[in-house]
Design an enzyme around this catalytic site. Structure first.
Site, PDB file in Angstrom:
ATOM      1  N   TYR A  32       0.853  -1.212  -0.076  1.00  0.00           N
ATOM      2  CA  TYR A  32       0.076  -0.088   0.033  1.00  0.00           C
ATOM      3  C   TYR A  32       0.806   1.201  -0.135  1.00  0.00           C
ATOM      4  CZ  TYR A  32       1.087   0.842   5.000  1.00  0.00           C
ATOM      5  OH  TYR A  32       1.601   1.330   6.281  1.00  0.00           O
ATOM      6  N   GLU A 177      12.991   2.893  13.354  1.00  0.00           N
ATOM      7  CA  GLU A 177      11.964   3.717  12.848  1.00  0.00           C
ATOM      8  C   GLU A 177      10.728   3.950  13.892  1.00  0.00           C
ATOM      9  OE1 GLU A 177      10.337   2.885   9.078  1.00  0.00           O
ATOM     10  OE2 GLU A 177       9.985   0.641   9.605  1.00  0.00           O
ATOM     11  N   LEU A 201      11.417   1.510   6.415  1.00  0.00           N
ATOM     12  CA  LEU A 201      10.786   2.106   5.192  1.00  0.00           C
ATOM     13  C   LEU A 201      11.500   3.373   4.929  1.00  0.00           C
ATOM     14  CD1 LEU A 201       8.281   1.459   3.522  1.00  0.00           C
ATOM     15  CD2 LEU A 201       7.174   3.362   4.781  1.00  0.00           C
TER      16      LEU A 201
HETATM   17  N1  PDD Z   1       3.026   5.161   7.403  1.00  0.00           N
HETATM   18  N2  PDD Z   1       7.817   4.164   8.533  1.00  0.00           N
HETATM   19  C1  PDD Z   1       6.647   3.271   8.702  1.00  0.00           C
HETATM   20  C2  PDD Z   1       6.676   2.070   9.381  1.00  0.00           C
HETATM   21  C3  PDD Z   1       5.317   3.740   8.344  1.00  0.00           C
HETATM   22  O1  PDD Z   1       4.294   3.166   8.645  1.00  0.00           O
HETATM   23  C4  PDD Z   1       5.384   5.087   7.794  1.00  0.00           C
HETATM   24  C5  PDD Z   1       4.203   5.635   7.047  1.00  0.00           C
HETATM   25  C6  PDD Z   1       6.755   5.824   7.589  1.00  0.00           C
HETATM   26  C7  PDD Z   1       6.771   7.103   6.830  1.00  0.00           C
HETATM   27  O2  PDD Z   1       6.555   6.946   5.457  1.00  0.00           O
HETATM   28  P1  PDD Z   1       6.191   8.493   4.619  1.00  0.00           P
HETATM   29  O3  PDD Z   1       6.754   9.398   4.841  1.00  0.00           O
HETATM   30  O4  PDD Z   1       6.229   7.999   3.341  1.00  0.00           O
HETATM   31  O5  PDD Z   1       4.554   8.546   5.154  1.00  0.00           O
HETATM   32  C8  PDD Z   1       7.819   5.213   7.788  1.00  0.00           C
HETATM   33  C9  PDD Z   1       1.689   5.620   6.696  1.00  0.00           C
HETATM   34  C10 PDD Z   1       1.638   7.129   6.852  1.00  0.00           C
HETATM   35  C11 PDD Z   1       0.518   4.806   7.216  1.00  0.00           C
HETATM   36  O6  PDD Z   1       0.859   3.396   7.277  1.00  0.00           O
HETATM   37  O7  PDD Z   1      -0.521   5.231   7.204  1.00  0.00           O
END
Ligand code: PDD
Length: 281
Positions: A32, A177, A201
């Protein structure tokens, strides 16, 4: 009424149906993305689609993503709100029997929905948030944005129970993270982020924040961060599409730095806000 996109159709979210044999439902077998939409414009669309393509490739699912942008654009128009969070989920699809191994002739399920995006709470940006730390017990492929999120769900439940914003995870004594965010720390005006390997991620938000910081002349460095360094950092920030960048002022009940959002955060946040106001694609 919320309109969603399901397998080439635009339908009422309440009427959207998938098979109970969908492997996304049975196994969490899918990937996703969550893309921010500011003033009807996608924030870093191509980065998100590139990352989705990578996740799908890693889970051995081949899907043509080219039609998605037009469909997503239409979804935004149909939902007629300026600021949205666009959720894109692609699962391997349904088979006749439940089995772990998968066939190669399954039709993937492609789903998108856009929810109104409330602005990030000003109070959190101005006063900062608290975080916990925990051993990272998730699987070893945090680099894949997989829909199998049970570990993250359980951690989020623990986090919410104590009113914290997120939990910062450590594996073998090194920061990976947040459970749903990336972590940036500041030591002596230098922005430090964990090594972005299979453990975490590569978030779009923190990459943008680092780019903004670089433009401001701040030094950035990617390396291992120990628990001691995290606890003693001048500043800690969370970064994610929903949070943007957010200052952590309390970690496991202890003040971070002087217990206030830091000066470097203030500078980068101001530049980041400008960026999201003016980003084209
Ligand atoms: N999650 N690491 C993890 C485990 C995450 O679930 C997310 C974001 C990020 C940050 O990624 P980004 O900057 O691309 O949103 C890092 C999203 C927002 C979610 O699961 O809803």
């Amino acid at each position: 009424m919320t309109i969603c996109y399901l397998n080439n159709e635009f339908i009422n979210l309440a009427d959207a149906k998938i098979s109970v044999m969908d492997r996304g439902f049975l196994f969490g077998d899918g990937a996703y993305e969550l893309v921010s939409v500011y003033r009807r414009r996608f924030f870093q669309w191509s980065w998100h689609i590139e990352r989705l393509g990578r996740s799908l490739c890693e889970i051995r699912l081949s899907v043509d993503l080219t039609p998605l942008q037009k469909a997503a654009q239409k979804l935004i128009e149909l939902n007629d709100k300026a600021d949205l969070s666009l959720y894109i989920q692609i699962t391997r699809g349904a088979e006749k029997v439940r089995r772990h191994a998968f066939g190669d002739d399954i039709k993937p399920t492609v789903f998108m929905v856009a929810w109104p995006r409330p602005p990030v709470a000003e109070e959190k940006v101005l006063n900062g948030v608290s975080c916990l730390t925990m051993e990272d017990f998730r699987w070893q492929r945090g680099d894949i944005k997989s829909t199998s999120l049970l570990a993250a769900v359980l951690i989020a439940d623990d986090t919410a129970k104590v009113g914290a914003e997120d939990t910062i995870l450590l594996r073998d004594g090194k920061v990976t993270e947040g459970a749903s965010s990336n972590v940036i720390i500041v030591i002596n005006e230098r922005l430090i982020t964990p090594v972005a390997d299979n453990r975490l991620l590569r978030g779009i938000t923190y990459q943008m924040a680092l780019a903004v910081a670089g433009d401001l002349g701040l030094a950035t460095e990617e390396r291992d961060i120990t628990r001691g360094e995290l606890a003693a950092a001048d500043e800690i920030w969370l970064a994610s599409s929903t949070r943007e960048i957010m200052p952590v002022v309390e970690l496991d009940g202890q003040a971070v730095g002087d217990g206030q959002p830091g000066a470097i955060f203030g500078r980068v946040r101001a530049a980041f806000v400008q960026l999201i106001g003016g980003n084209e694609q």
